[in-house]
Design an enzyme around this catalytic site. Sequence first.
Site, PDB file in Angstrom:
ATOM      1  N   SER A   9     -66.377  14.049  35.113  1.00 52.87           N
ATOM      2  CA  SER A   9     -67.275  13.117  35.796  1.00 52.87           C
ATOM      3  C   SER A   9     -68.051  12.284  34.774  1.00 52.87           C
ATOM      4  O   SER A   9     -67.434  11.586  33.961  1.00 52.87           O
ATOM      5  CB  SER A   9     -68.194  13.889  36.737  1.00 52.87           C
ATOM      6  OG  SER A   9     -68.858  13.011  37.613  1.00 52.87           O
TER       7      SER A   9
ATOM      8  N   ASP B 119     -60.902  11.041  45.853  1.00 53.99           N
ATOM      9  CA  ASP B 119     -62.229  11.317  45.292  1.00 53.99           C
ATOM     10  C   ASP B 119     -63.269  10.538  46.103  1.00 53.99           C
ATOM     11  O   ASP B 119     -63.258   9.303  46.103  1.00 53.99           O
ATOM     12  CB  ASP B 119     -62.259  10.894  43.824  1.00 53.99           C
ATOM     13  CG  ASP B 119     -63.562  11.251  43.114  1.00 53.99           C
ATOM     14  OD1 ASP B 119     -64.601  11.387  43.786  1.00 53.99           O
ATOM     15  OD2 ASP B 119     -63.543  11.388  41.877  1.00 53.99           O
TER      16      ASP B 119
ATOM     17  N   HIS C 138     -63.413  15.146  43.964  1.00 55.55           N
ATOM     18  CA  HIS C 138     -64.137  14.863  42.727  1.00 55.55           C
ATOM     19  C   HIS C 138     -64.237  16.136  41.894  1.00 55.55           C
ATOM     20  O   HIS C 138     -65.004  17.049  42.223  1.00 55.55           O
ATOM     21  CB  HIS C 138     -65.530  14.301  43.018  1.00 55.55           C
ATOM     22  CG  HIS C 138     -66.260  13.863  41.781  1.00 55.55           C
ATOM     23  ND1 HIS C 138     -65.812  12.814  40.989  1.00 55.55           N
ATOM     24  CD2 HIS C 138     -67.369  14.344  41.174  1.00 55.55           C
ATOM     25  CE1 HIS C 138     -66.623  12.666  39.971  1.00 55.55           C
ATOM     26  NE2 HIS C 138     -67.570  13.585  40.045  1.00 55.55           N
TER      27      HIS C 138
END
Length: 333
Positions: free
Chosen positions: A153, A280, A307
Site C-alpha cells: 500500500s 481493489d 487491497h
Amino acid sequence: MTLPKGKDFLPPAPLRSGHIQTMLSSSGVRRMLLPKAAQTVLQGSEPMMVDGGDGVRLTGAYTAQKTHPRSRGLAVLFHGWEGSVDSTYVLQTGSRLLGDGWDVFRLNFRDHGDSHHLNEALFHSCRIDEVVHALGDIAQRFPNRPMALAGFSLGGNFALRAAMQAPAAGLPLSYALAVCPIIDPGEGLFSLEGQAPWFYQAYFMHKWRRSLQAKQAAFPHQQYFELAELKQNLRGLTASLVARHTNFASLEAYLDGYSVAGRALADMHVPCTILTARDDPVIPVAAFEKLDLPANVELDISPYGGHCGFIRGWNMTSFTDDYIAARFNAIVP
C-alpha cells in the site's frame, strides 16, 4: 523457472469479493487463524534504531535466517499507512522469506509502531529522503549481500520511490516489489471519499487520529492540530497537515509530491514488480492502467485480491507470500 502471476490467484468463491479480501487482510480474525509459521520472523528478532539523516531516528527489527548455510540476501519490508513492523502481512511475508534463507529487516516509518516519541515533527508521505537514508544505514550494517525491497500500500509507494532514488543514493538495491501501492494519491483520496464504502475512510481516520493522539502525548508542549481540525474528514485533516506541517503550497502539491503516476517511473533503473488487484476498493485500478513503465518494471494485475489481501483460503495465508518469495529468490544467482 516459471514465476507465479496474478492471474494464478483464484480464491474459493466466498473469498472472491474485493471487500471481503480487504477487510480480512488486517483483521484480528485473520491473525488468530494464521498458522504459527506465519510469525517465525519474530523468533530471534532484534529491535534496532536506524539513522534517517538530520537527526531523524527510525525503528526496525532484524531477523537473521538460520535455515541455509549462507544467507540469500537481505529482504527489507515496508508496512502500509498506520501499519507497523508487526502488521500481519509484514510478519507473514517476513516469515516466508526467512524460511527461504533471507535475512529480514522490517522498517517502521516515522510515527509508526511505538516510535511517536523519537522525532518531534510529524510523519507525512513525502518523507522519502529519511527512508532512503535509513536504507543506506541498513545496507552498511549488513553488507556484502543482495538487498531486495517489498512494500504494501503506502509502503509499496515508498518502495517504488526508494528504488527510483537507489542508484543516486548508492544503495545496493537489486529488486523492489510493491503490493497494491498508492499510485496517484489525489485520485486515491477521491476514491476513498466518493467511491469506496464509508467504512474504509472511517477505519483509516480512526487509526490516524489514534496515532496523532499518541504523538501529542509524546510531545505535550506541541500543538499539532486544533480539536476542530481533528474532527475533519480525510481530505480536511490532510489539508490541515499540509498547511501546518509541510512546505507545500497546497494539498494538491503535496499529493503530487508522492505520486508515481503517469511517467514518474519511466526512468526506473532497478528491476521492479507492481502487483495489484482489479477489485481493489481502495486504490483504483485505472491508475495502474495509465502507467508508462520501462521494460524492467513488471505490472501484474490480478482479477482478485482486494487491497493487500490475496487470501487463499480459510487458513488466512496469502498468495503474496509465495509471489514475493519466488521473485526475490529469482534475483539470487
